[in-house]
Design a protein around this motif. Sequence first.
Motif, PDB file in Angstrom:
ATOM      1  N   ALA B 145      36.382  10.521  12.485  1.00  0.00           N
ATOM      2  CA  ALA B 145      37.273   9.739  13.346  1.00  0.00           C
ATOM      3  C   ALA B 145      37.494   8.346  12.770  1.00  0.00           C
ATOM      4  N   MET B 146      36.414   7.761  12.224  1.00  0.00           N
ATOM      5  CA  MET B 146      36.542   6.425  11.623  1.00  0.00           C
ATOM      6  C   MET B 146      37.513   6.450  10.459  1.00  0.00           C
ATOM      7  N   LEU B 147      37.399   7.503   9.653  1.00  0.00           N
ATOM      8  CA  LEU B 147      38.302   7.647   8.504  1.00  0.00           C
ATOM      9  C   LEU B 147      39.749   7.717   8.977  1.00  0.00           C
ATOM     10  N   VAL B 148      39.962   8.553   9.991  1.00  0.00           N
ATOM     11  CA  VAL B 148      41.321   8.710  10.519  1.00  0.00           C
ATOM     12  C   VAL B 148      41.828   7.389  11.089  1.00  0.00           C
ATOM     13  N   CYS B 149      40.937   6.670  11.783  1.00  0.00           N
ATOM     14  CA  CYS B 149      41.357   5.398  12.372  1.00  0.00           C
ATOM     15  C   CYS B 149      41.766   4.409  11.296  1.00  0.00           C
TER      16      CYS B 149
END
Lengths: 315, 217
Positions: B145-149
């Motif tokens: 999720a952090m990567l996507v954010c």
Amino acid sequence: QSGGSAVIDMENMDDTSGSSFEDMGEMHQRMKEEEEEEVEGDAGAAEEEDGEFLGMKGLRGQLGRQVADQMWQVGKRQASRAFSLYANIDILRPYFDVEPIQVRARLLESMIPVKMVNFPQKIAGELYGPLMLVFTLVAILLHGMKTSDTIIREGTLMGTAIGTCFGYWLGVSSFIYFLAYLCNAQITMVQMLSLLGYGLFGHCITLFVTYNIHFHSLFYIFWLGVGGLSTLRMVAVLVSRTVGHTQRLILCGTLAALHMLFLLYLHFAYHKVVEGILDTLEGPNILPFQRVARDIPVVSNAVLNTTAKAIALTL
Amino acid sequence: FPGLTDVSISEDIPVEGEITVPVGSHSPDEDFSTLDEPVRETIMRDLKAVGKKFVHVMYPKKSSALLRDWDLWGPLVLCVSLALMLQGGSADSRDDGGPQFAEVFVIIWFGAVVITLNSKLLGGTISFFQSLCVLGYCVLPLTVAMLVCRLVLLAGSGTISFIIRLIVVIAMFGWSTLASTAFLADSQPPNRKALVVYPIFLFYFVISWMILTFTPQ
């Protein structure tokens, strides 16, 4: 042979036990000194009993090593016993023996002041609920701190929240327990921790609601209503366990003051930026405020803007 | 000594153990035999084990592979990558990002230790490191999720991006919690599952909150 461990011990032992790690030259020197000492007398040679006792200087090094080895084993055994005694978490196991139904019941009970103060009320000595409530409070504080842009250096955000909540729970519990001891109230430390922990439920609710809806008057209503209810419950329980008017007054006054002031502090210390913004608003001409330091998501910006407008219109 | 001329072992005396032939895959003799293999093979074996556990987290079935062979490599890698990605989001430009890295580390490991202690105190049958392993591996969806954010924030930081990030983080948070619950809840007495799930929920909530409120400089 425990050569590795014996090295550590050998260095700490006194020199008279003889070291097997000296080089040959030194050992010869010592043996010569031993001969001279033997000639002089054995009065002060009680510590050299190994060599003197057997009269065989060649074996002194080995006996020294064995003694060192034994001392190491005994020390290790004692240390592991002490460790297993104090670091055993089974000591805490009885305080976590709860069912979810019980936790829910206690949470609801913590908001209901008891009426019977002539009969000592029962307090469950349980630590699961209070611990979870403290962590929930930490999470709510983090949420509140981030949206109100209190702390700029993130490294202290978590530390502040954890320190505040745990410090309050443990510190005020200990202080009230000490006062209870002075005022002859019948309460144990675990019960006090449990009581104060469940009293934080009111704080959690209040802060959760008022961090998302920034009405000042709403906060005061919650402060008095919800905070007051949980304080009243704690006070009632303590009163039921204390004898004497002065003692009751001291104990309950202190607890009530600390509990309510803590809620006030939590709200206002982490709320100063929003306060400042509300102060600068004048009338219906409200400029949507720009967050400079931290980017608050636009959605909560919109919520804050509408609440600010609503407040300004009611003023 | 006539009896010593014949040194072979008679057939009716059972010779137990794995001294001569390593039959089991976990025999202590294995260490002896893996000493000669090339380093690449050793590393690849560990990497494959970590990768297999990642797959188990992403598709949580009720398998015990995560619990049986616990290791902390995966959690370390995830923790470090999450902490690195969360750097540079401070409001103060003078901040060197150091405290943020330490903060993420401390939150993850301290939180995992507390949850493990809690589940043990509630009567769990899982061991300390197994629980740490599961909790660490279940941070994987949040790292994704952090990567996507971060990628979404590269495109812009308006309302749409916030809504996308919110949805992604909520989904991954749910996934993390469900995955760790699937592994950990089985080791608890059945009526106390809720008591164990709640701290896990709080733990991943705090991490998700850190991810959601991250904004780059």
